[in-house]
Design an enzyme around this catalytic site. Structure first.
Site, PDB file in Angstrom:
ATOM      1  N   LYS A 140       0.826  -1.206   0.000  1.00 56.85           N
ATOM      2  CA  LYS A 140       0.000   0.000   0.000  1.00 56.85           C
ATOM      3  C   LYS A 140       0.857   1.251   0.000  1.00 56.85           C
ATOM      4  O   LYS A 140       0.507   2.256  -0.604  1.00 56.85           O
ATOM      5  CB  LYS A 140      -0.947  -0.044   1.196  1.00 56.85           C
ATOM      6  CG  LYS A 140      -1.976  -1.163   1.058  1.00 56.85           C
ATOM      7  CD  LYS A 140      -3.166  -0.910   1.903  1.00 56.85           C
ATOM      8  CE  LYS A 140      -4.290  -1.912   1.730  1.00 56.85           C
ATOM      9  NZ  LYS A 140      -4.050  -3.128   0.991  1.00 56.85           N
ATOM     10  N   ARG A 200      -5.956  -8.056  -7.972  1.00 52.52           N
ATOM     11  CA  ARG A 200      -6.642  -9.346  -8.083  1.00 52.52           C
ATOM     12  C   ARG A 200      -8.066  -9.104  -8.536  1.00 52.52           C
ATOM     13  O   ARG A 200      -8.509  -7.970  -8.629  1.00 52.52           O
ATOM     14  CB  ARG A 200      -6.684 -10.013  -6.717  1.00 52.52           C
ATOM     15  CG  ARG A 200      -7.276  -9.064  -5.681  1.00 52.52           C
ATOM     16  CD  ARG A 200      -7.655  -9.739  -4.397  1.00 52.52           C
ATOM     17  NE  ARG A 200      -7.771  -8.816  -3.295  1.00 52.52           N
ATOM     18  CZ  ARG A 200      -8.856  -8.134  -2.956  1.00 52.52           C
ATOM     19  NH1 ARG A 200      -9.963  -8.274  -3.662  1.00 52.52           N
ATOM     20  NH2 ARG A 200      -8.865  -7.313  -1.938  1.00 52.52           N
TER      21      ARG A 200
END
Lengths: 176, 523
Positions: free
Chosen positions: B115, B294
């Protein structure tokens, strides 16, 4: 036959008479009789025609809770009246060491679901305040903080970190 | 590709198997000891045991997954979401074993999956980010170090797992005193969920909406963004209800969000399906939040409005197809979509996540055995589920058991359709989010799209007060039903359909089968 039960905590009295044909009943609610057609789809699923109006009834008997009756998708907790009082009386009659020291339920932090104790955050003798986290239980990949519901002193700790617990297991007892 | 191993379980494994069947790929399932009877195992062509119930000894074991792929002769691996889906070591291990990994390359996964690094990429692409710490916090940071770092970000703040997702490894902290405990819990949860305990701090924006943009990228540098998804209905920072398009995005905001997502995807050299998440504040300003490298849980709503099968698109992209071919094929149109154009969205779609949780007890997980299950269907309804009647929902995994997706030409029609579907959904034996979501979606506030990420918390509080009001009519029918169940002799009550109710739990399963057989013969 008359049946008394609490629905979401309110008492209802219902009279049930078998009609002339299978599945036909005369039901008396609030002193008024009405014709009800009941078809059991399985032991816990009922199709009701209440004077022609369709209701789908789904009785849910979870392993760890009260009977819930779903009416068209809305759930109601139903407790038969006769099964309430005798049950409570029997508990106190049986005596035994645990119940001789009466601990109100609100003083015990219980496991609300099966899981694994990750950490015990308090020790016997600790003072706790309302909403203070006392135990962390992991279930379904989430760590859930279980909190004290009242102010007091930790009297007893029923589990250790790493222990597997079942629903309702007493984790921490908080007294005055 | 001929044979695809699905390194996952539950509804997403079932969903991937379905596309594989549609396109003629044979499927290999893997399962832990807790999942031998699970639906994904029963629907696959082959299935291999990979260890005990605990995910860290089964679904998170790269060696066992690669070994299963070898034994099965698989040539590709789809990671689903969660578990190892965003783990670059797993993608690398697949590639070195000669397997095609259905997803992004390990490099962009490493950058965008972290992140903190992803925030750097977004800034480089000219997209603003939510204020936060630039690097992950050191693992041996003292409480004083944590306090110092938090001072720079400011309160309220979020402790977030660098490798996180799905709301796991995340904690809100409103006061400095709560910081050390929150960091400890976030680290421990992140370690057990993602195998990486690193965390960082991010400012908590109040009254923010969570809006995200699905992208697809191919091997040739093309990145296509899709119409945004509104995901503000969350509890515990985990989405509960999603919809697309966002009911509040203006055409101008939509264009800017999609352009920002495309720029970030391009800067990351992104391949396959991914999602760029943004926070949109009350003034309509947006900030990059994170990227999910994803397939997302909520991908079906974008499928509903575009006609694209994202699992199929991922598989075709992995095989080297150009995005314009993939999208032209997906739309069913003979027009070839020129690279870089937008896929038009048709109508409105809503998803409700069915979790094995009790909304009346703070959404605590509520595992157990499903005693009854009848899923909704009919026009515009899709149920992506890993559940079946009789299934014991395991306690070891995520409590998501099913997703209901409603599509309709307009938002109002989609809302009505979802309410209808959730009323049809008969799932008993465990507590779920079905009834809660039905009431929430039917509420005036949801209809007016007046929500931000704190909506569920506020709604729960209001509902708590509302629970004191009686539903007189419903109670009366419940009382009648309760009385009939308690008073009527079920045998005497045998109905004209010929179905007699069963009594006694010992014979129940057998009797139900017999009943059903009799019902079938009457059709």
């Amino acid at each position: 036959m008359n049946v008394e039960m609490a629905v979401n905590g309110r008492l209802w009295k219902v009279g049930v008479e078998q009609g002339d044909r299978p599945g036909r009943f005369t039901v008396v609610v609030k002193g008024r009789p009405r014709a009800v057609d009941a078809a059991w789809i399985d032991a816990d699923t009922l199709s009701l025609l209440d004077r022609g109006v369709v209701h789908n009834v789904a009785v849910d008997r979870p392993a760890n809770g009260a009977m819930r009756v779903g009416v068209d998708g809305r759930m109601f907790e139903v407790v038969p009246a006769e099964s309430r009082k005798p049950g409570a009386a029997r508990m106190s009659d049986s005596g035994g060491p645990a119940s001789s020291v009466a601990v109100p339920a609100s003083h015990v932090v219980k496991a609300p679901m099966p899981g694994r104790v990750v950490r015990v955050l308090v020790a016997v003798g600790d003072r706790v305040i309302p909403r203070q986290a006392v135990v962390i239980v992991e279930a379904m990949k989430m760590e859930n903080e279980l909190r004290a519901s009242r102010e007091g002193t930790v009297k007893e700790i029923g589990v250790r970190a790493g222990a597997a617990v079942e629903t309702g297991a007493a984790l921490v007892v908080i007294g005055d | 590709l001929n044979r695809l191993l699905i390194a996952n379980r539950g509804e997403i494994a079932v969903r991937i198997i379905r596309t594989c069947r549609d396109i003629g790929l044979s499927t290999v399932a893997v399962y832990s000891e807790a999942d031998r009877t699970s639906l994904h195992v029963r629907l696959a062509d082959e299935a291999y045991a990979i260890g005990p119930e605990r995910a860290s000894e089964s679904y998170l074991r790269i060696d066992k997954l690669i070994d299963a792929a070898r034994r099965a002769g698989a040539d590709a691996v789809h990671p689903g979401y969660g578990f190892l889906a965003e783990n670059p070591q797993f993608a690398e291990a697949c590639i070195s074993a000669g397997l095609t990994f259905i997803g992004p390359g390990p490099e962009s996964m490493r950058v965008m999956g972290s992140k903190t690094a992803a925030r750097g990429v977004a800034l480089g692409a000219g997209v603003p980010v939510v204020p936060g710490t630039e690097a992950p916090l050191s693992e041996d940071a003292s409480d004083a170090d944590l306090q110092a770092a938090s001072g720079v970000v400011g309160y309220p703040l979020l402790v977030k797992a660098v490798a996180g997702g799905g709301g796991k490894g995340m904690r809100v902290v409103r006061m400095p005193a709560d910081l050390p405990g929150a960091v400890r819990m976030a680290r421990s949860e992140a370690q057990s969920s993602f195998g990486d305990g690193h965390v960082y701090f991010e400012r908590l924006l109040d009254k923010a909406r969570h809006v995200e943009v699905q992208i697809l990228g191919d091997h040739y540098g093309t990145v296509v963004p899709f119409v945004e998804r509104e995901c503000s209905i969350q509890r515990r920072h985990q989405k509960l209800i999603e919809e697309t398009p966002s009911p509040v995005a203006s055409p101008e905001l939509r264009a800017r969000l999609m352009a920002a997502a495309e720029a970030i995807g391009r800067a990351a050299g992104y391949l396959s399906a991914g999602t760029i998440e943004f926070l949109v504040d009350s003034r309509g300003e947006f900030y990059f939040l994170e990227m999910n490298t994803r397939l997302q849980v909520e991908h079906p709503i974008t499928e509903a409005v575009t006609g694209v099968d994202f699992v199929r698109a991922q598989i075709e992209i992995a095989q080297g197809a150009k995005l314009e071919e993939v999208l032209a094929g997906a739309s069913g149109s003979t027009d070839v979509t020129p690279a870089g154009t937008r896929i038009p969205a048709r109508g409105h779609a809503i998803e409700v996540r069915v979790y094995a949780e009790n909304p009346d007890e703070g959404f605590l997980p509520w595992p157990g055995q499903i005693t009854h299950l009848r899923a909704p269907s009919g026009p515009g309804i899709r149920d992506d589920s890993g559940a079946f009647e009789g299934w014991m929902v395991p306690t070891a995994y995520d409590p998501l058991i099913s997703k209901v997706i409603a599509w309709a030409p307009t938002r109002d029609a989609a809302i009505r359709r979802m309410v209808r579907a959730l009323a049809e959904y008969d799932l008993r034996g465990i507590r779920t989010t079905i009834g809660f979501c039905r009431d929430l979606i039917a509420s005036p506030a949801f209809g007016a799209a007046e929500f931000d990420t704190t909506f569920v918390d506020r709604y729960v509080e209001e509902r708590g007060h509302g629970a004191l009001q009686h539903d007189e009519e419903g109670e009366e029918i419940a009382a009648i039903a309760g009385a009939l169940c308690l008073a009527a002799d079920p045998k005497a009550a045998t109905t004209k359909t010929g179905v007699s109710p069963t009594v006694g739990s010992g014979t129940r399963a057998e009797s139900l089968w017999a009943q059903r057989a009799r019902l079938e013969s009457l059709r």
